[in-house]
Motif scaffolding. Structure first.
Motif, PDB file in Angstrom:
ATOM      1  N   THR A   1      -5.026  -0.457  -1.896  1.00 25.84           N
ATOM      2  CA  THR A   1      -5.809   0.501  -2.685  1.00 25.84           C
ATOM      3  C   THR A   1      -6.246   0.119  -3.352  1.00 25.84           C
ATOM      4  O   THR A   1      -6.821   0.863  -4.078  1.00 25.84           O
ATOM      5  CB  THR A   1      -4.646   1.493  -2.434  1.00 25.84           C
ATOM      6  OG1 THR A   1      -3.420   1.176  -3.724  1.00 25.84           O
ATOM      7  CG2 THR A   1      -4.018   2.011  -1.742  1.00 25.84           C
TER       8      THR A   1
ATOM      9  N   GLY B   1       1.191  -1.145  -0.181  1.00 24.66           N
ATOM     10  CA  GLY B   1      -0.006  -0.324  -0.078  1.00 24.66           C
ATOM     11  C   GLY B   1       1.010   1.660   0.106  1.00 24.66           C
ATOM     12  O   GLY B   1       1.942   1.189  -0.599  1.00 24.66           O
TER      13      GLY B   1
ATOM     14  N   GLY C   1      -5.176   6.826  -5.745  1.00 21.82           N
ATOM     15  CA  GLY C   1      -4.468   5.223  -5.080  1.00 21.82           C
ATOM     16  C   GLY C   1      -2.612   5.215  -4.977  1.00 21.82           C
ATOM     17  O   GLY C   1      -2.147   4.175  -5.165  1.00 21.82           O
TER      18      GLY C   1
END
Length: 346
Positions: free
Chosen positions: A150, A134, A301
């Motif tokens: 994400t 992430g 993201g």
């Protein structure tokens, strides 16, 4: 059936990383069988791998979700282990088609592991991803860093990692190495095999190279206000042939391990971050091409910086990346300029 220590099943072996790894495996003395459904790859890639290694490579067309097909493969010949590349990998597509990603990447892997267990083949090298980390709290990222995702693509990789952890606890005969790649780029130095994305590329390097060869008009750089050296995102780019060598090192390591290692995560990266603009300039210098670009808004993201600690790979596998950003750009440009339409020969 006694396992053949030299025979490796490579799922997704016709794909970008898989095809390069098949060559590295052959050079290391392994016998390779490719199992691929060709949904995001090409028969031509297999033909070229065969040409580069100087002998036909065994290819079985099949889907990892098809238990009967896999059973036939394992019943027919003894394998030492499996390198598992077969998986969907486009982050954006995973957001719009999450069920497709979980079906292929998670359900398919479960089916593969079940059939491996039936045939007592318990050496497994999994193609994971740095996306499992992430947005990292600390750089460089080591294997003990917190994992979170994400997007559904990353989540599918992380879910498989959890499955492998549970499998190792349930049965101490499994060797389960999960290789967390950072950003694979480059191509085989021959220019014969490389990254050949369907439609518009999802990854930066093929996008840059397609602009350089005149196939695309310009590059969009998503975000120029990150807290980085020049405001653009920073990633750990690794040459695909270095990455392929990491898989061979993982198999060699498993051959020497008694008892089994259980679940073992290992980063494959260079340990150095390069910004989007730095990569763009390096590619332009190597290719001699002007590469028009525009800045665009950040993508949801995306994170500012991501690069690996590769100490564990060096310590356990004796592996480290050796090729530079310049090498990556030169080989990408050679592949793209020799194959402007990728494997499509028309």
């Amino acid at each position: 059936m006694e396992n053949n220590k030299n025979k490796i099943l490579v799922t997704g072996g016709a794909g970008y990383i898989g095809s390069h790894t098949c060559i590295a495996l052959h050079e290391a003395g392994y016998e390779v069988v490719i199992y691929d459904n060709l949904s995001n790859s090409s028969q031509e890639a297999i033909n070229r791998v065969s040409s580069l290694i100087g002998k036909p490579i065994e290819f079985i067309e099949g889907d990892i979700r098809d238990a009967d097909s896999l059973r036939q493969v394992f019943a027919a010949q003894p394998f030492f282990g499996v390198i598992h590349f077969a998986g969907l990998k486009a982050v954006g597509e995973s957001v719009t088609e999450p069920l497709m990603y979980y079906d292929n990447n998670v359900s398919g892997t479960i089916t593969l592991l079940k059939i491996m267990a039936e045939y007592e083949v318990k050496n497994f090298v999994f193609s994971s991803s740095a996306t499992v980390y992430g947005d990292p709290e600390i750089l460089p990222i080591n294997e003990d860093s917190q994992r979170s995702c994400t997007n559904p693509y990353g989540q599918s990789k992380l879910t498989v990692e959890h499955i492998l952890e549970d499998l190792a606890v349930s049965d101490n005969h499994w060797n389960l190495i999960t290789l967390r790649y950072f950003n694979p780029v480059g191509a085989h130095p021959s220019g014969q095999i490389g990254e050949d994305p369907n439609d518009i590329p999802n990854n930066l390097m093929p996008y840059i190279s397609q602009v350089a060869v005149g196939k695309l008009d310009q590059l969009s750089i998503f975000g120029n206000d990150y807290p980085t050296v020049d405001g653009t995102g920073v990633r750990d780019f690794i040459h695909v042939t270095d990455l392929a060598a990491g898989h061979v090192a993982a198999l060699n390591y498993l051959e020497s391990q008694t008892p089994a290692v259980g679940f073992l995560p290992i980063n494959l990266g260079t340990g150095k971050g390069t910004s989007v603009l730095e990569l763009l300039r390096a590619f332009s210098a190597v290719s001699g091409q002007d590469i028009p670009f525009q800045f665009a808004a950040r993508r949801a993201g995306d994170i500012a910086s991501c690069y690996a600690s590769a100490d564990k790979a060096k310590e356990l596998l004796g592996w480290q990346a050796s090729l530079s950003i310049t090498d990556m750009c030169q080989d990408s440009w050679r592949w793209q300029s020799m194959n402007p339409n990728g494997y499509n020969l028309a």
